[in-house]
Design an enzyme around this catalytic site. Sequence first.
Site, short mmCIF file in Angstrom:
data_model
loop_
_atom_site.label_atom_id
_atom_site.label_comp_id
_atom_site.label_asym_id
_atom_site.label_seq_id
_atom_site.Cartn_x
_atom_site.Cartn_y
_atom_site.Cartn_z
N GLU A 1 -4.66 3.19 6.31
CA GLU A 1 -4.23 3.68 4.90
C GLU A 1 -4.87 4.20 4.18
O GLU A 1 -4.36 5.12 3.60
CB GLU A 1 -5.05 1.91 4.39
CG GLU A 1 -4.70 2.14 2.61
CD GLU A 1 -6.01 0.45 2.77
OE1 GLU A 1 -5.57 -0.76 2.35
OE2 GLU A 1 -6.34 0.62 1.50
N ARG B 1 0.76 -1.26 0.44
CA ARG B 1 0.28 0.16 0.07
C ARG B 1 1.00 1.52 0.56
O ARG B 1 0.61 2.12 0.56
CB ARG B 1 -1.18 -0.30 1.67
CG ARG B 1 -2.44 -1.18 1.41
CD ARG B 1 -3.20 -0.61 -0.34
NE ARG B 1 -4.19 -1.36 -0.06
CZ ARG B 1 -4.35 -2.98 -0.12
NH1 ARG B 1 -3.13 -3.35 -0.75
NH2 ARG B 1 -5.02 -3.36 0.21
N SER C 1 -10.51 -1.17 3.04
CA SER C 1 -10.25 -1.41 4.38
C SER C 1 -9.23 0.65 5.28
O SER C 1 -8.89 1.00 4.21
CB SER C 1 -8.65 -1.80 4.00
OG SER C 1 -9.27 -3.16 3.84
N1 EPU Z 1 -10.49 -10.85 9.93
C1 EPU Z 1 -11.06 -10.44 10.89
N2 EPU Z 1 -11.95 -10.40 11.17
C2 EPU Z 1 -12.32 -9.71 10.04
C3 EPU Z 1 -12.54 -9.58 9.36
C4 EPU Z 1 -10.81 -10.64 8.93
O1 EPU Z 1 -10.59 -12.09 12.19
O2 EPU Z 1 -13.77 -8.86 10.67
C5 EPU Z 1 -8.98 -11.93 9.53
C6 EPU Z 1 -8.95 -13.61 9.24
O3 EPU Z 1 -8.40 -14.12 9.77
C7 EPU Z 1 -9.25 -13.42 7.79
C8 EPU Z 1 -8.25 -12.47 7.85
O4 EPU Z 1 -8.12 -11.44 8.36
O5 EPU Z 1 -9.15 -15.07 7.16
C9 EPU Z 1 -8.44 -11.56 5.74
O6 EPU Z 1 -9.36 -11.32 5.90
P1 EPU Z 1 -9.65 -10.58 4.17
O7 EPU Z 1 -8.88 -11.27 3.02
O8 EPU Z 1 -11.28 -10.18 4.70
O9 EPU Z 1 -8.43 -8.96 3.71
P2 EPU Z 1 -8.11 -8.09 4.31
O10 EPU Z 1 -6.60 -8.66 4.93
O11 EPU Z 1 -8.86 -7.86 6.25
C10 EPU Z 1 -6.86 -7.01 2.57
C11 EPU Z 1 -7.06 -5.45 1.85
C12 EPU Z 1 -8.40 -5.62 1.70
C13 EPU Z 1 -8.27 -6.48 0.39
C14 EPU Z 1 -8.91 -8.05 0.80
C15 EPU Z 1 -8.60 -9.41 -0.19
C16 EPU Z 1 -5.75 -4.50 2.87
C17 EPU Z 1 -5.37 -3.27 4.14
N3 EPU Z 1 -6.97 -4.59 2.98
O12 EPU Z 1 -7.85 -6.93 3.49
O13 EPU Z 1 -8.42 -4.50 0.45
O14 EPU Z 1 -9.61 -6.48 -0.59
O15 EPU Z 1 -7.49 -7.92 2.15
O16 EPU Z 1 -7.04 -9.47 -1.25
O17 EPU Z 1 -4.22 -4.84 3.14
C18 EPU Z 1 -8.90 -2.18 0.64
O18 EPU Z 1 -7.13 -1.51 1.02
O19 EPU Z 1 -9.44 -1.31 0.78
C19 EPU Z 1 -9.06 -3.24 0.50
C20 EPU Z 1 -10.40 -3.71 1.17
#
Ligand code: EPU
Length: 337
Positions: free
Chosen positions: A333, A164, A238
């Site tokens: 972010e 990012r 995010s």
């Molecule tokens: N999780 C939780 N609770 C929650 C949300 C997530 O426990 O409420 C944990 C779970 O273990 C899950 C893990 O987080 O397996 C990953 O969750 P998710 O796949 O939803 O992805 P994220 O890491 O929360 C990132 C990006 C997103 C992107 C997704 C999918 C960042 C800051 N965010 O989110 O990007 O869509 O991966 O690849 O890196 C954005 O940047 O605006 C955005 C939406």
Amino acid sequence: MEILKNYDLTKLNTFGIHAKALYFIELKNELELQELFKIPEFKKNEKLFLGGGSNILFIKDFYGIVVSNRLKGIEVLKETEDFVLIKSMGGEWWNDLVNFSVDRGYWGIENLSLVPGTVGATPVQNIGAYGVEIKDVLENVEAYEINTGEKKVFSNKECKFGYRDSVFKGELKGQYFISAVVVKLYKKESKNIRYKTLQEYLEKNNIEVTGPKTISDAVTEIRKSKLPDPKILGNAGSFFKNVYVDQEKFERLKKEFPDVPSFNEDNLIKIPSGWLIENCGWKGKRLGKVGIHERQALVLVNYGGATGEEVKNLAFQVIDSVYQKFGLKLVPEVNFI
Ligand code: EPU
């Protein structure tokens, strides 16, 4: 080119925060862009370039000039047996470029389906989702230096991409206007389904990947099920970055919190901030007009009529409680303006 005054930006930021710009200009082509550099209101004032407004939080009115990038056009620059180079102007919607590519069977950006915002904004924060980042496909970036009006082409390396992050957020912050982006996409199958949620979704629904469209459809479905639609509920995706720690820090954390999820990435360990926030009891919590989304704890929402200050206050409370419990510091972010 018309200069508007005291322009309402509510519809131009996906959080739906009410804020005004002292001056506002909509850029529709590159000729207007060259003209812009000569306008006194532009030269004299603080500047803000706006794409889809999907990664900003207005804390107050903007006492400067807001330039909305509406430069349009998508073209294939080069095509070989293996790959295509596609140039997209910065004001195109990112998802339109994804659809353009997916419809033609080109591989590379299907995992980035439905990411909100414009093409010109994508290199700034190196957008990423479902195991792919723009840096993986980006050939070069065309940009104008704001002080001189000179055009420069940045190679992938010169963009200095990180998680990012890029040179446009770092040492060159506010110095360049991104007019176009060139991506290199593949004509032969080069799928990436390593991201856990995506893999599980395909397996669970017995979906065989026959083209980039299969992945694009799957990612679209997953995103729709988790992330709120900004047209219905104001948000900027995010709100915080995920946290990266070294092995030693991770061991200590794991001892105290055995359930902590983790992902190995480039010699570091990613701890999902969504999990940290959820485990501080924030998921689905509402404080007046703002809250934490019920299906994705990393997303802050505006229930309607919230101020940027209210969102910021909630964000700081979240940062504080995660720090108290886990000793980890969340970094936003979203850009505060
Ligand atoms: N999780 C939780 N609770 C929650 C949300 C997530 O426990 O409420 C944990 C779970 O273990 C899950 C893990 O987080 O397996 C990953 O969750 P998710 O796949 O939803 O992805 P994220 O890491 O929360 C990132 C990006 C997103 C992107 C997704 C999918 C960042 C800051 N965010 O989110 O990007 O869509 O991966 O690849 O890196 C954005 O940047 O605006 C955005 C939406």
